[in-house]
Write a protein that holds these residues in place. Structure first.
Motif, mmCIF file in Angstrom:
data_model
loop_
_atom_site.group_PDB
_atom_site.id
_atom_site.type_symbol
_atom_site.label_atom_id
_atom_site.label_comp_id
_atom_site.label_asym_id
_atom_site.label_seq_id
_atom_site.Cartn_x
_atom_site.Cartn_y
_atom_site.Cartn_z
ATOM 1 N N UNK A 595 0.813 -1.228 0.000
ATOM 2 C CA UNK A 595 0.000 0.000 0.000
ATOM 3 C C UNK A 595 0.839 1.268 0.000
ATOM 4 N N UNK A 596 2.079 1.171 0.493
ATOM 5 C CA UNK A 596 2.966 2.347 0.490
ATOM 6 C C UNK A 596 3.712 2.486 -0.823
ATOM 7 N N UNK A 604 10.954 -9.913 1.633
ATOM 8 C CA UNK A 604 11.891 -8.790 1.583
ATOM 9 C C UNK A 604 11.204 -7.571 0.998
ATOM 10 N N UNK A 605 11.307 -6.458 1.710
ATOM 11 C CA UNK A 605 10.734 -5.199 1.264
ATOM 12 C C UNK A 605 11.832 -4.344 0.639
ATOM 13 N N UNK A 610 12.793 7.887 -1.238
ATOM 14 C CA UNK A 610 11.617 8.694 -1.537
ATOM 15 C C UNK A 610 11.905 10.182 -1.554
ATOM 16 N N UNK A 611 12.908 10.605 -0.788
ATOM 17 C CA UNK A 611 13.208 12.036 -0.725
ATOM 18 C C UNK A 611 14.613 12.220 -0.195
ATOM 19 N N UNK A 612 15.142 13.381 -0.388
ATOM 20 C CA UNK A 612 16.426 13.722 0.195
ATOM 21 C C UNK A 612 16.200 14.734 1.317
#
Length: 797
Positions: A595-596, A604-605, A610-612
C-alpha cells in the motif's frame, strides 16, 4: 618553566572530611592535568593544632622575658610556672605529633589519587608554586610546608589563596624606585632596623607613619601610588577577623580600610606585609580585596624574629639564582628556612610566615616591583565554576557539554543539508565499500561477453551484422540455440537492437518473439541524448530498460528499477529486476506492491529512496524507484566469451537454471562505468555495463534467497542523533585532557573507532554518517578542550 599546582579545598569540615580538586600546569598557562580526591575526616588534627597553639604561646613572656608584638594573657603562663613542665619540650612534643598526624592525613587512601598525580607530573628540578586555595583558617594554620612530599622538591614553595578569585586590574606606572607605605603601630618597639632594611636593601622611597590615626592611613592609601604596604606592631585574630593596633588607643579592621585599600590595589599596590602577630584573620579579609601578594604571620611572633624575617626576605629578593632574580614566593620560602637558625631561642619561628597570592598573577621579582612593572598575568580566568553555589557545580560541565554538542550538531547538520559535505561523504562511502569483505561470485549468474576478439571473429566468419550492431543475427541465433537445451531460467540481452532482424533470419525472429525467458533492452531519452528503441520482434512485456543512475562524480551508487515509460522505451521496469523476478518465480516467489507503493518480493521489502536527504545525498533527483546498489564483489559472475560459446569451447551445461546475461565488453564500444571500486579515473578501474547489470540482478536474488542485506539509510533525525552522540564523545574525551598532543592522539583513536563502526554498520546494511560525525567530534573537542576554556589556573570546566 615553573610549574603551578593548585589544591582547591572549598568545602568540607574536620567532622566530615574535605573534597579536594587538584590541578597542575605551567605558570601563566592553562592546566595540563586535573583530578579529584578527598581528605578524610580527622578531628584530631584540629585538636592538636589548638593544643600546639596553647603550648606555643606559653613559651613567651613573661616566662622567657622576650618581647613580642602582642600582649599575652599571663594566667595560663603563671599556672604553667607552677607545674615545673618545660614549655618548649611540651610544645615540641605536640608539634611532632601534629606534624606526624598531618602527614598521615595527607598520605591517606582517599587523597592518594592527588598524591600520585603530583608524583607523576611534577619535576624535582623545576620551580613549583604550590597554591592551597581555601578560606578555612583552620587549614591555613597547618604547617603544610612540613608535608614529607616536599622533602624531594627543594624548589617548591607553599602559598595560600582565597576561595573566590577574580582577575586583578591595575594601573601600570613607571618609576625608578619602590614606594613603600610603612605603618608602625607600637611606640614601645624599636623600628629603626626595619626602616634601615627597607631603605638600604630595596633602595626604596619610604613614607613612615608612626602611631598614625585612622584618617592618616586612609588619606595615604587614596592620595598616592604605593608598591608595598608594610605594617609592624600589634595585631590579632578574633573569631576569624583580624585587627591591627595603630596607636595606643585605636585599632582597625580591614573592613574599616576597605575602600582605601581597594583604591591602592587598583593603582598598583602589589604586596602587603603584616609583620605582626596572629595575622590569618587579616589575610581572610585582604584576599577578598584581590590584593596580588600578602605576607602575614600564623601565630605570635617575637620581635627579633619579625626583624630578622624582614631582613632575610629583602636579602633574598635581592639575590639571584642562575643569573635570574628570585621571585617573591621563593624568597619567602628561603626566608622561612633561614628562620630555623633562630629556633633555639624562638621555637617554630620557621612556621610563622604565610604567603598569600592571587593565582591569576605571576609572582614578581624585586626588580619588577622597583620598576613599577606588573608581572604578566596568567591566562584570564572568569572562574565561573567557583562563583556558583557548590550544589550546582557538578551540573555545570554536563550542561556545557550538552549545549556545545547540540550547537555543533545543528551547525554540522545545516552544513550537510546545504550539500557542502556530500562529495566527501560519497568518497568515504566508496572507501568503506572497498574495505568490505569480498563475497565472491554469484553462481546463479553467467555472463557471455562480446569482446574485441569476438567482434573480429564475427567479421572473419562472414557473419552479417547491422552497421551499428556488435552482435550479428547469426551469432545471436547460435547462442540462443546452444543455450536452449540447458534451460536457463532467464536470458538478458544487454545489447541495444533498435533494428529488425535480417529477413533471412527467420529462426531468430521467431525466437525473439516466442522465447518467454528472453528479455531485451531499450533506453529512455535523456536531456542530451535520444532514447534507444527495443527490437521490434519482442513483445512489450519482455522489453525492459537498461538505464542507470550516474552520480555527478561519474560513479554508479544507486540502482533504478522502475520509472515512467516513454515513446522510445515502452516499459516501466529494469532488465535486472525482470531477470531476478523470472528467476525467483521458479522458486515459487512472487512480487507484490505494498500500500505504500514499495516492492515486496517474498519476505523482503525493497524500499525506495523517496526524498532527500538520504544518507550522504542531499540534493539528488529521486524520481522513479531507486535504492542503493549493494555491490557484491569486484568479479560478480563467471563469464565466457562469444567465441568460446560458438566454438563449443565451454560446456554450456553451466547455464542450467541460471540467469544468462549477454553483453559487450569490447573496448571499442563504450558501455563502461565507474563504481565505488574505482580507485581513480583510469579505464582499468571501470566496470562494464553487463557486469553492472549482473550486480543489480544479484542484489535482488541474494536479498530474497540469502537474506543478504539491502543498503539502507536512517531517517534524518536518527542521523542527527548519531552526529550528536559523536559530538558528545569528542567533548567528553578531551575535556579532562590538558595536553594538546595527547588530545590529538585521543581524537585520532576516536575517529578510527568511528570509522570502524561505520564500516561494521555498512557490512550490516546501514550507511551512516561518517564525515559529519567526525566533524562534530572534532569541533566539540576543540570547543571543549581546556586550552580554549578561559578558566585560568584556578579551575577548568
Amino acid at each position: 618553566m615553573s610549574q603551578l599546582v593548585v589544591l582547591k579545598i572549598l568545602d568540607g569540615n574536620w567532622e566530615n572530611g574535605f573534597p579536594v580538586h587538584l590541578s597542575i600546569g605551567k605558570e601563566g598557562k592553562q592546566n595540563d592535568f586535573e583530578c579529584k580526591a578527598h581528605l578524610p575526616k580527622n578531628s584530631e588534627i584540629s585538636f592538636l593544632y589548638e593544643k600546639f597553639q596553647f603550648s606555643y604561646q606559653k613559651i613567651y613572656p613573661p616566662l622567657l622575658g622576650l618581647s613580642t608584638r602582642i600582649e599575652l594573657e599571663t594566667e595560663e603562663s603563671n599556672s604553667q610556672q607552677e607545674t615545673n613542665v618545660n614549655p618548649k619540650e611540651e610544645c615540641e612534643k605536640v608539634a611532632q605529633k601534629l606534624e606526624s598526624c598531618l602527614n598521615e592525613w595527607l598520605d591517606s587512601k582517599e587523597f592518594r589519587p592527588a598524591q600520585e598525580l603530583l608524583l607523576k607530573k611534577l619535576y624535582e628540578s623545576r620551580k613549583i608554586r604550590f597554591i592551597i586555595q581555601t578560606d578555612d583558617i583552620s587549614l591555613q594554620r597547618l604547617p603544610w610546608h612540613r608535608w614529607r612530599f616536599f622533602d624531594d622538591y627543594n624548589l617548591a614553595s607553599v602559598v595560600f589563596s582565597g576561595a573566590q578569585i577574580t582577575d586583578i586590574k591595575q594601573y601600570k606606572h613607571q618609576q625608578n624606585q619602590l614606594k613603600i607605605l610603612a605603618i608602625f603601630g607600637e611606640k614601645e618597639l624599636d623600628y629603626t632596623e626595619e626602616t634601615q632594611h627597607l631603605e638600604e636593601i630595596t633602595s626604596s622611597e619610604i613614607h613612615p607613619l608612626n602611631q598614625p590615626r585612622h584618617q592618616d592611613i586612609n588619606d595615604q592609601l587614596w592620595e598616592k601610588n604605593w608598591d608595598i604596604l608594610y605594617f609592624a606592631g600589634h595585631s590579632r585574630t578574633e573569631q576569624d577577623k583580624g585587627k591591627i593596633y595603630i596607636n595606643d588607643t585605636e585599632s582597625l579592621t580591614i573592613a574599616e580600610l576597605k575602600y582605601g585599600l581597594k583604591q591602592a590595589i587598583a593603582k598598583g599596590l602589589q604586596l602587603a606585609i603584616f609583620n605582626s602577630c596572629d595575622g590569618l584573620g587579616l589575610a581572610s579579609e585582604l584576599v577578598k580585596l584581590q590584593i596580588p601578594h600578602l605576607i602575614v604571620m600564623r601565630e605570635i611572633i617575637p620581635n627579633n624574629v619579625a626583624k630578622q624575617f624582614l631582613k632575610y626576605l629583602l636579602e633574598e629578593l635581592n639575590n639571584t639564582e642562575n643569573q635570574q632574580p628570585l621571585t617573591l614566593n621563593l624568597a619567602v620560602q628561603r626566608s622561612q628556612q633561614k628562620l630555623q637558625g633562630l629556633e633555639t631561642d624562638s621555637p617554630y619561628a620557621s612556621w610563622l610566615p604565610v604567603l598569600f597570592q592571587n593565582p591569576t598573577t605571576l609572582p614578581p621579582t624585586l626588580q619588577q616591583l622597583r620598576a613599577g612593572i606588573i608581572p604578566q598575568f596568567a591566562e584570564k580566568s572568569n572562574n565561573f565554576p567557583d562563583l556558583l553555589p557548590p550544589k550546582f557545580r557538578p551540573y555545570l560541565k554536563p550542561i556545557l557539554l550538552a549545549t556545545v554538542s547540540i550547537f555543533v550538531t545543528l551547525t554540522v547538520s545545516s552544513i550537510r543539508h546545504l550539500g557542502i559535505l556530500e562529495y566527501w561523504e560519497l568518497k568515504t562511502y566508496d572507501q568503506l565499500m572497498r574495505l568490505r569483505p569480498d563475497e565472491g561470485i554469484d553462481n546463479r549468474l553467467l555472463v557471455i561477453e562480446v569482446t574485441e576478439n569476438d567482434l573480429q571473429y564475427q567479421r572473419e566468419m562472414g557473419m552479417k551484422t547491422n552497421i551499428s550492431a556488435s552482435l550479428s543475427d547469426t551469432a545471436l541465433t547460435q547462442i540462443l540455440a546452444k543455450l536452449k537445451p540447458h534451460q536457463p531460467r532467464a536470458i538478458g540481452l544487454d545489447i541495444y537492437r533498435d533494428f529488425p532482424v535480417f529477413p533471412e533470419e527467420i529462426d531468430l525472429a521467431k525466437e525473439l518473439k516466442e522465447n518467454i525467458y528472453l528479455f531485451v533492452i531499450c533506453k529512455h531519452p535523456e536531456s542530451k541524448t535520444e532514447g534507444v528503441k527495443p527490437p521490434p520482434e519482442v513483445p512489450k512485456e519482455r522489453v525492459k530498460f537498461s538505464d542507470v543512475i550516474v552520480d555527478r562524480d561519474g560513479i554508479i551508487r544507486r540502482y533504478l528499477w522502475q520509472m515512467e515509460d516513454s515513446e522510445f522505451c515502452p516499459t516501466k521496469h529494469s532488465l535486472s529486476m525482470a531477470l531476478a523476478q523470472n528467476y525467483l518465480s521458479f522458486e515459487g516467489i512472487k512480487a507484490e506492491i505494498t500500500p505504500e507503493s514499495d516492492l515486496r518480493i517474498g519476505q523482503v521489502l525493497f524500499q525506495r529512496i523517496q526524498a532527500t536527504p538520504a544518507g550522504g545525498y542531499q540534493n539528488i533527483d529521486h524520481r522513479g524507484y531507486q535504492m542503493l546498489l549493494n555491490y557484491r564483489s569486484r568479479k560478480i559472475a563467471e563469464s565466457v566469451t562469444l567465441k568460446q560459446v560458438l566454438q563449443n569451447e565451454v560446456d554450456l551445461s553451466i547455464a542450467k537454471d541460471k540467469i544468462v546475461i549477454i553483453g559487450v565488453t569490447a573496448d571499442s564500444i563504450k558501455d563502461n562505468f565507474f563504481t565505488p571500486y574505482s580507485l581513480n579515473r583510469e579505464s582499468s578501474q571501470e566496470m562494464r555495463g553487463v557486469f553492472v547489470q549482473a550486480q543489480m540482478t544479484s542484489q535482488i536474488i541474494s536479498a530474497v534467497l540469502d537474506d543478504r542485506s539491502l543498503l539502507k539509510v536512517w531517517q534524518w533525525w536518527v542521523d542527527g542523533l548519531w552526529i550528536w552522540s559523536w559530538s558528545v564523545i569528542g567533548g567528553t574525551l578531551v575535556s579532562q585532557i590538558r595536553s594538546v598532543p595527547i588530545s590529538i592522539i585521543v581524537n585520532v583513536v576516536a575517529i578510527l573507532i568511528l570509522y570502524g563502526s561505520c564500516l561494521f554498520l555498512l557490512i550490516q546494511g546501514y550507511w551512516v554518517p561518517l564525515i559529519p560525525a567526525a566533524l562534530g567530534q572534532i569541533l566539540s573537542s576543540l570547543a571543549l578542550h581546556p586550552s580554549h576554556i578561559k578558566s585560568g589556573s584556578i579551575g577548568v570546566i
